[in-house]
Design a protein around this motif. Structure first.
Motif, PDB file in Angstrom:
ATOM      1  N   LEU A  65      37.052  30.041  34.050  1.00  0.00           N
ATOM      2  CA  LEU A  65      36.768  30.485  32.684  1.00  0.00           C
ATOM      3  C   LEU A  65      37.668  31.659  32.301  1.00  0.00           C
ATOM      4  CD1 LEU A  65      34.806  30.409  30.171  1.00  0.00           C
ATOM      5  CD2 LEU A  65      33.418  32.059  31.417  1.00  0.00           C
ATOM      6  N   LEU A  66      37.784  32.632  33.190  1.00  0.00           N
ATOM      7  CA  LEU A  66      38.590  33.811  32.887  1.00  0.00           C
ATOM      8  C   LEU A  66      40.089  33.534  32.954  1.00  0.00           C
ATOM      9  CD1 LEU A  66      36.604  36.653  34.666  1.00  0.00           C
ATOM     10  CD2 LEU A  66      36.529  35.950  32.285  1.00  0.00           C
ATOM     11  N   ASP A  67      40.483  32.550  33.744  1.00  0.00           N
ATOM     12  CA  ASP A  67      41.906  32.233  33.869  1.00  0.00           C
ATOM     13  C   ASP A  67      42.373  31.193  32.850  1.00  0.00           C
ATOM     14  OD1 ASP A  67      42.180  34.013  35.935  1.00  0.00           O
ATOM     15  OD2 ASP A  67      42.076  32.508  37.524  1.00  0.00           O
ATOM     16  N   ALA A  68      41.501  30.769  31.956  1.00  0.00           N
ATOM     17  CA  ALA A  68      41.838  29.708  30.995  1.00  0.00           C
ATOM     18  C   ALA A  68      43.013  30.079  30.100  1.00  0.00           C
ATOM     19  CB  ALA A  68      40.617  29.365  30.148  1.00  0.00           C
ATOM     20  N   ASP A  69      43.215  31.367  29.858  1.00  0.00           N
ATOM     21  CA  ASP A  69      44.300  31.766  28.946  1.00  0.00           C
ATOM     22  C   ASP A  69      45.606  32.118  29.666  1.00  0.00           C
ATOM     23  OD1 ASP A  69      43.511  34.144  30.098  1.00  0.00           O
ATOM     24  OD2 ASP A  69      43.563  35.276  28.225  1.00  0.00           O
ATOM     25  N   GLU A  71      47.915  30.215  30.748  1.00  0.00           N
ATOM     26  CA  GLU A  71      49.040  29.421  30.252  1.00  0.00           C
ATOM     27  C   GLU A  71      49.597  29.985  28.947  1.00  0.00           C
ATOM     28  OE1 GLU A  71      47.649  25.421  30.004  1.00  0.00           O
ATOM     29  OE2 GLU A  71      47.383  25.264  32.172  1.00  0.00           O
ATOM     30  N   ARG A  72      48.789  30.782  28.234  1.00  0.00           N
ATOM     31  CA  ARG A  72      49.231  31.406  26.978  1.00  0.00           C
ATOM     32  C   ARG A  72      49.628  32.867  27.203  1.00  0.00           C
ATOM     33  NH1 ARG A  72      44.390  28.956  25.765  1.00  0.00           N
ATOM     34  NH2 ARG A  72      43.397  30.995  25.529  1.00  0.00           N
ATOM     35  N   GLY A  73      49.879  33.244  28.455  1.00  0.00           N
ATOM     36  CA  GLY A  73      50.344  34.591  28.744  1.00  0.00           C
ATOM     37  C   GLY A  73      49.279  35.534  29.264  1.00  0.00           C
ATOM     38  N   GLY A  74      48.050  35.057  29.408  1.00  0.00           N
ATOM     39  CA  GLY A  74      46.988  35.904  29.947  1.00  0.00           C
ATOM     40  C   GLY A  74      47.214  36.180  31.425  1.00  0.00           C
ATOM     41  N   VAL A  75      46.629  37.243  31.910  1.00  0.00           N
ATOM     42  CA  VAL A  75      46.775  37.640  33.306  1.00  0.00           C
ATOM     43  C   VAL A  75      45.601  37.058  34.098  1.00  0.00           C
ATOM     44  CG1 VAL A  75      46.926  39.599  34.885  1.00  0.00           C
ATOM     45  CG2 VAL A  75      47.910  39.760  32.601  1.00  0.00           C
ATOM     46  N   PRO A  76      45.881  36.401  35.240  1.00  0.00           N
ATOM     47  CA  PRO A  76      44.779  35.840  36.026  1.00  0.00           C
ATOM     48  C   PRO A  76      43.840  36.935  36.532  1.00  0.00           C
ATOM     49  CG  PRO A  76      46.916  35.160  36.915  1.00  0.00           C
ATOM     50  CD  PRO A  76      47.176  36.152  35.827  1.00  0.00           C
ATOM     51  N   VAL A  77      42.586  36.577  36.653  1.00  0.00           N
ATOM     52  CA  VAL A  77      41.595  37.507  37.180  1.00  0.00           C
ATOM     53  C   VAL A  77      41.882  37.723  38.670  1.00  0.00           C
ATOM     54  CG1 VAL A  77      39.900  35.714  37.727  1.00  0.00           C
ATOM     55  CG2 VAL A  77      39.120  38.014  37.234  1.00  0.00           C
ATOM     56  N   GLU A  78      41.606  38.925  39.144  1.00  0.00           N
ATOM     57  CA  GLU A  78      41.828  39.243  40.558  1.00  0.00           C
ATOM     58  C   GLU A  78      40.480  39.423  41.246  1.00  0.00           C
ATOM     59  OE1 GLU A  78      44.424  42.631  41.108  1.00  0.00           O
ATOM     60  OE2 GLU A  78      45.575  42.044  39.346  1.00  0.00           O
ATOM     61  N   ALA A  79      40.341  38.800  42.399  1.00  0.00           N
ATOM     62  CA  ALA A  79      39.119  38.940  43.190  1.00  0.00           C
ATOM     63  C   ALA A  79      39.412  39.818  44.397  1.00  0.00           C
ATOM     64  CB  ALA A  79      38.620  37.576  43.642  1.00  0.00           C
ATOM     65  N   SER A  80      38.448  40.662  44.756  1.00  0.00           N
ATOM     66  CA  SER A  80      38.610  41.508  45.939  1.00  0.00           C
ATOM     67  C   SER A  80      37.235  41.860  46.502  1.00  0.00           C
ATOM     68  CB  SER A  80      39.378  42.784  45.587  1.00  0.00           C
ATOM     69  OG  SER A  80      38.658  43.562  44.650  1.00  0.00           O
ATOM     70  N   LYS A  81      37.251  42.417  47.700  1.00  0.00           N
ATOM     71  CA  LYS A  81      36.027  42.927  48.331  1.00  0.00           C
ATOM     72  C   LYS A  81      36.253  44.390  48.646  1.00  0.00           C
ATOM     73  CE  LYS A  81      33.870  38.957  50.438  1.00  0.00           C
ATOM     74  NZ  LYS A  81      32.462  38.913  50.370  1.00  0.00           N
ATOM     75  N   ASP A  82      35.199  45.186  48.477  1.00  0.00           N
ATOM     76  CA  ASP A  82      35.341  46.605  48.808  1.00  0.00           C
ATOM     77  C   ASP A  82      34.904  46.855  50.247  1.00  0.00           C
ATOM     78  OD1 ASP A  82      32.523  46.765  48.814  1.00  0.00           O
ATOM     79  OD2 ASP A  82      32.437  47.654  46.824  1.00  0.00           O
ATOM     80  N   SER A  83      34.979  48.103  50.664  1.00  0.00           N
ATOM     81  CA  SER A  83      34.660  48.449  52.054  1.00  0.00           C
ATOM     82  C   SER A  83      33.185  48.259  52.394  1.00  0.00           C
ATOM     83  CB  SER A  83      35.091  49.893  52.342  1.00  0.00           C
ATOM     84  OG  SER A  83      34.404  50.785  51.474  1.00  0.00           O
ATOM     85  N   LEU A  90      38.316  41.514  38.741  1.00  0.00           N
ATOM     86  CA  LEU A  90      39.036  42.415  37.845  1.00  0.00           C
ATOM     87  C   LEU A  90      39.702  41.609  36.743  1.00  0.00           C
ATOM     88  CD1 LEU A  90      40.298  45.222  37.133  1.00  0.00           C
ATOM     89  CD2 LEU A  90      42.180  44.590  38.661  1.00  0.00           C
ATOM     90  N   ALA A  91      39.394  41.957  35.496  1.00  0.00           N
ATOM     91  CA  ALA A  91      40.024  41.329  34.333  1.00  0.00           C
ATOM     92  C   ALA A  91      41.000  42.328  33.720  1.00  0.00           C
ATOM     93  CB  ALA A  91      38.964  40.920  33.314  1.00  0.00           C
ATOM     94  N   ARG A  92      42.153  41.816  33.277  1.00  0.00           N
ATOM     95  CA  ARG A  92      43.187  42.662  32.671  1.00  0.00           C
ATOM     96  C   ARG A  92      43.492  42.180  31.258  1.00  0.00           C
ATOM     97  NH1 ARG A  92      46.346  45.536  36.396  1.00  0.00           N
ATOM     98  NH2 ARG A  92      45.858  45.038  38.547  1.00  0.00           N
TER      99      ARG A  92
END
Length: 195
Positions: A65-69, A71-83, A90-92
């Motif tokens: 859902l968040l990465d749907a854009d 192809e139109r220049g949107g930045v992919p969402v980043e997944a991470s785990k904390d300590s 993370l959405a940009r």
């Protein structure tokens, strides 16, 4: 709530109200006018991961859902785990796209909640910086409380907070957001993506 609850000081838990997130753009205007803090375009959602296929499928749906854009220049969402083992998405966006960022954060929370994973949601945050770009600030939404609080780590590393700034921001935003009154719930989110 019964009379015994009243006598013993127990209260009903606050129901999450994800629509409170839509107050962030208004709060951003107040922050910029009163203190010179502007949105960074970064925002993230923190949740406790659950093992199992159902959760993995929902996580894939949220990312799609968040990465749907993209192809139109949107930045992919980043997944991470904390300590501590918590998961972050993370959405940009550009700083001017704060409403779109808030929509993304709302969508992640709503999707997890709709599939029965609301109890795993911890918080969402939206990042800000002062005019000089040196002081970070986040507005943190506590999912289980339905409230916000400011989190301002001191620049330069280390785990120290700018408590006077947090209290100042809290006083500024009383008309814009539902703020957390219990200061013991203003948890630090050291190293959170988007800060």
């Amino acid at each position: 709530m019964g009379i015994l609850d009243t006598l013993f000081g127990r209260t009903k838990p606050v129901k999450p109200d994800l629509d409170q997130l839509f107050g962030v753009p208004s709060a951003a205007l107040t922050l910029e006018a009163a203190a010179g803090f502007r949105p960074t375009g970064l925002g993230s959602v923190c949740f406790a991961s659950v093992e199992g296929g159902a959760f993995d499928e929902v996580a894939r749906q949220v990312r799609a859902l968040l990465d749907a854009d993209t192809e139109r220049g949107g930045v992919p969402v980043e997944a991470s785990k904390d300590s501590y083992g918590y998961s972050w998405l993370l959405a940009r966006h550009t700083p001017e796209e704060l409403p779109e960022l808030v929509n993304d954060l709302h969508a992640v929370n709503s999707e997890l909640e709709a599939h029965g994973f609301g109890p795993q949601l911890l918080c969402s945050l939206v990042g800000f910086r002062d005019a000089d770009g040196g002081r970070p600030l986040a507005l943190v939404y506590l999912y289980k409380r339905g409230t916000f609080y400011p989190f301002a780590p001191l620049p330069g590393g280390g785990e120290k907070r700018d408590n006077p700034l947090e209290l100042q921001v809290n006083a500024m935003l009383g008309n814009d957001l539902r703020l957390e009154k219990d200061l013991t719930r203003w948890f630090p989110v050291w190293g959170a993506p988007g800060l």
